[in-house]
Design a protein around this motif. Structure first.
Motif: not given
Length: 372
Positions: A259-260, A290-291, A317-318, A342-346
């Motif tokens: 979702k993030n 840390n995001i 904004n996650g 690049v796209k990072i999904e967490l």
């Protein structure tokens, strides 16, 4: 007799093309040699390590008689490299010696009989031939090779999974801690294949395949048998054993619906990670990421209680997430990409991260978190 006469550059290029698989130390001394087989004006150069065999041929001057011998590949290459590029060199055979002469330089090398050279036994039942642009395969290998395992007891991880189906060609590599997948859509349909190419074969193909910079490179033709593959490209023939075993189900490893997600510049992220990596501990190579909305922080420390902190402004904004990674795994992926973003999904602290490229669905990189 004069076996061949050519410029240093032409002979060196032919030898370098086949010498990548040659081991300096081997239980069989003859495997350190290259097999030279002369038929009229054509000379074949063949090397083998019992599991991989590489062959190329060249039209070179010399006496017309047929001839075959084997000579130390690395020594011959080292000598040629030390001679000027435009130097004309001759190789002459006399009993069990080979003499290389260029200008006023002369080298006499020991040979071993060509009949003793152990050629790879080629499979009798190769499947249908299909071809792929060299630059396409090279690009896919470049995107996944770094995730292959090295000397893993799970031998099927010491290579890449090669999957061809319809118009899709997919390469997958994993060492159990991270997984890289690259996919290309081809112009033609290809026969269904699913094989594991050994690590050494992958690295050698990466070295030999041509890309756009090399001009008109032509396709690579491929054929597969039960436990063997044969590749033909750029005047070369490459035969290799395949890795037997069941590759993990990579689709289960790739996270769905994290979702993030944050999209950011690849180069600034890589630079920050490279700086933070300087103060990681030699053994663990761990960094904390840390995001939170607007900011991505990277921190590292070591046993000497030294620490590094990096901060990047991001459009995010996650959820606030703190997660640990092996910094090498992140840098490997980013350094082998050329895209700007690049796209990072967490998902959370304990779930693996998915790195992709915006507007390009063919690349996926999964990296497991580590406790720090």
């Amino acid at each position: 007799m004069i076996v061949l006469k050519a410029t240093q550059e032409k002979l060196l290029n032919a030898l370098q093309a086949v010498s990548g698989i040659v081991e300096r130390r081997h239980t069989l001394p003859i495997l350190a040699n290259v097999l030279l087989r002369k038929t009229g004006g054509a000379i074949e150069f063949t090397t083998s390590d019992l599991e991989i065999q590489v062959r190329t041929s060249a039209e070179l001057d010399g006496d017309p008689a047929n001839f075959a011998t084997t000579v130390g590949a690395r020594k011959l290459i080292d000598i040629l490299r030390a001679l000027p590029a435009d130097q004309t060199v001759t190789l002459s055979a006399n009993q069990n010696k080979l003499t290389l002469q260029g200008g006023k330089s002369r080298f006499t090398l020991q040979t071993l009989p060509s009949d003793d050279f152990p050629l790879v036994q080629e499979a009798a039942d190769f499947g249908p031939m299909f071809s792929v642009p060299q630059k396409t395969l090279k690009h896919l290998i470049n995107q996944v090779h770094f995730a292959m395992a090295v000397h893993d007891i799970r031998y099927y991880l010491n290579g890449i999974l090669f999957v061809a189906e319809g118009k899709n060609l997919t390469l997958v590599a994993t060492d159990g801690h991270r997984l890289a997948l690259a996919q290309a859509t081809l112009d033609v349909e290809i026969p269904k294949q699913e094989v594991i190419l050994p690590r050494k074969t992958v690295l050698e193909l990466q070295r030999l395949l041509k890309d756009e910079k090399d001009g008109d490179e032509g396709p690579i033709e491929m054929r597969f048998a039960g436990n063997q593959a044969k590749f033909s490209f750029s005047g070369m023939e490459f035969v290799t054993k395949l890795v037997e075993g069941k590759f993990p189900d990579y689709n289960r490893v790739i996270p769905k619906n994290h979702k993030n997600h944050v999209t950011l510049g690849r180069a600034p992220l890589l630079s920050s990670l490279q700086r933070a990596a300087i103060l990681t501990s030699e053994k663990f190579k761990g960094v904390r990421v840390n995001i939170e909305p607007g900011t991505l922080r990277i921190a590292s420390s070591n046993a000497e209680q030294e620490e590094a902190k990096e901060e990047l402004e991001v459009d995010y904004n996650g959820d606030t997430i703190e997660i640990g990674f092996n910094v090498t795994y992140l840098m490997d992926a980013l350094a082998n990409m050329s895209q700007e973003m690049v796209k990072i999904e967490l998902q959370d602290t304990n779930s693996s991260a998915l790195i992709t490229v915006p507007e390009q669905s063919g690349f996926k990189y999964v990296v497991m978190p580590m406790r720090i």
